[in-house]
Design an enzyme around this catalytic site. Structure first.
Site, short mmCIF file in Angstrom:
data_model
loop_
_atom_site.label_atom_id
_atom_site.label_comp_id
_atom_site.label_asym_id
_atom_site.label_seq_id
_atom_site.Cartn_x
_atom_site.Cartn_y
_atom_site.Cartn_z
N GLU A 83 3.12 1.65 -2.90
CA GLU A 83 3.90 0.95 -3.91
C GLU A 83 3.09 0.75 -5.18
O GLU A 83 1.92 0.39 -5.13
CB GLU A 83 4.35 -0.41 -3.37
CG GLU A 83 5.35 -1.10 -4.29
CD GLU A 83 5.96 -2.33 -3.67
OE1 GLU A 83 7.18 -2.33 -3.44
OE2 GLU A 83 5.22 -3.28 -3.39
N ASP B 93 4.19 -7.73 5.02
CA ASP B 93 3.54 -6.59 4.36
C ASP B 93 3.70 -5.31 5.19
O ASP B 93 3.80 -4.22 4.64
CB ASP B 93 2.04 -6.88 4.16
CG ASP B 93 1.81 -8.21 3.49
OD1 ASP B 93 1.58 -8.23 2.27
OD2 ASP B 93 1.90 -9.25 4.18
N ASP C 158 1.59 -1.00 1.69
CA ASP C 158 1.86 -2.11 0.76
C ASP C 158 0.49 -2.67 0.39
O ASP C 158 -0.15 -3.33 1.19
CB ASP C 158 2.73 -3.17 1.44
CG ASP C 158 3.07 -4.31 0.51
OD1 ASP C 158 3.19 -4.08 -0.72
OD2 ASP C 158 3.22 -5.45 0.99
#
Length: 166
Positions: A67, A140, A7
């Site tokens: 991502e 996260d 992330d």
């Protein structure tokens, strides 16, 4: 298959390494690379690069799922996160890790079955799929694990990749 999920961020980079075998997930390791707010930005990027390069060397994942960025409002934050994401991609490329990118919608769909799932739903499904006692912190890190699960669900084989990407 050993899948590393990230992330992206510059204050906190969540990471998670999951094993995907015979349709089941198990956590190998997870955590976060954190950089202090007052630190010079270029130094923060250097720390992110160094720590991720070391993690890739230690775990030697088969794939890295990251991502894709999605921002509605703050342009300054978007630019800084994009710079950190570039460093993350560079670390992966130089480490020889095969890279895959997923949108937040793809991650939510893969983990919960519903593309508009709320963050707590994604986190709870991540916890359940990995059979963890509690949701990993910081958020996260849980997000990174969800991204790794997404790759296992959607991109783990050539056939799945073809179907998932349309």
């Amino acid at each position: 298959m050993l899948i590393f999920g990230i992330d992206p961020g510059y204050a906190i980079v969540g990471w998670g390494c999951v094993r995907y075998e015979r349709g089941r997930f198990s956590p190998a390791a997870f955590g976060a690379v954190e950089t202090p707010a007052g630190m010079e930005f270029s130094r923060r990027l250097e720390i992110i690069y160094g720590e991720l390069t070391a993690l890739f060397a230690k775990y030697r994942p088969d794939a890295l799922a990251v991502e894709k960025l999605y921002f509605k409002n703050n342009q300054k934050t978007a630019i800084d996160v994009a710079q950190a994401r570039g460093v993350i991609l560079l670390a992966a490329k130089q480490s020889g890790v095969e890279l895959y990118e997923y949108t937040p919608l793809q991650v939510k769909s893969a983990v919960t079955g519903y593309g508009k799932a709320e963050k707590p739903q994604v986190m709870e499904m991540t916890r359940r799929l990995l059979r963890l006692a509690e949701v990993p912190k910081p958020d996260d890190t849980a997000d990174a694990l969800a991204i790794a699960i997404c790759h296992g669900q959607c991109g783990g084989t050539a056939l799945k990749r073809r179907i998932f990407q349309g």
